[in-house]
Design an enzyme around this catalytic site. Sequence first.
Site, PDB file in Angstrom:
ATOM      1  N   ARG A  30       0.787  -1.231   0.000  1.00  0.00           N
ATOM      2  CA  ARG A  30       0.000   0.000   0.000  1.00  0.00           C
ATOM      3  C   ARG A  30       0.823   1.288   0.000  1.00  0.00           C
ATOM      4  NH1 ARG A  30      -4.915   0.184   4.036  1.00  0.00           N
ATOM      5  NH2 ARG A  30      -3.357  -0.269   5.619  1.00  0.00           N
ATOM      6  N   ASP A  31       2.139   1.203  -0.073  1.00  0.00           N
ATOM      7  CA  ASP A  31       2.940   2.430  -0.077  1.00  0.00           C
ATOM      8  C   ASP A  31       4.173   2.275  -0.964  1.00  0.00           C
ATOM      9  OD1 ASP A  31       3.542   5.051   0.551  1.00  0.00           O
ATOM     10  OD2 ASP A  31       4.541   4.565   2.433  1.00  0.00           O
TER      11      ASP A  31
END
Length: 204
Positions: A30-31
């Site tokens: 997610r990053d």
Amino acid sequence: ASIGAAIAAGLHAAHEATNTEGEPLGVVHRDISPQNVLLSFDGRVLLLDFGVAKFFEASHATTSGVIKGKFGYMSPEQLRCEPLDRRTDVFALGVVLFELCSGRPLYAHLPPAVATLEIVGGAAPSLGDHASSTTRELERALLRALAKSRDERFSSAEELREALLAFLATNEDAECHRLPHLRAQFAKVPSELDAKLRAALRSQ
């Protein structure tokens, strides 16, 4: 493409991680962003910061409606606060690859609201507009990774890695040896860092 293939390999390993019983953990980073990708002095590509990674088996503990990550690298479904799977990381890696190949930001330079509109509903970017040496194979791989609909993307980071390796295998100009390049660019840095570390340890 070479760096992207290495990132994809690390991502796929995380996505395939299992617990002690062999059950999938359902990791989603997610990053994925340039800040979380490092090149070591020995040529390795390192993927960092799983601090906002989501494990599906613990998803009930995630606050509904909370967006985590960097706006310029989020997938459309992430910005819509929809349930996520590994394909959201494929999109983010597509953004990073686009920036590596074009030498310019894709969405990260935009205000969050504008970036959100572009990511969710904007036109698909064309790498050919920014990199004249782009081949059709690499262009197709990037466009598929950046598809607005997750069903149209690569189903895994491994599939993206295979597409990048296929491009590298058929393009003589794309051959990349990271280690000699890094040694040439940063020849003095490792020894300087080592000297500073030893000096700091002696002062304690």
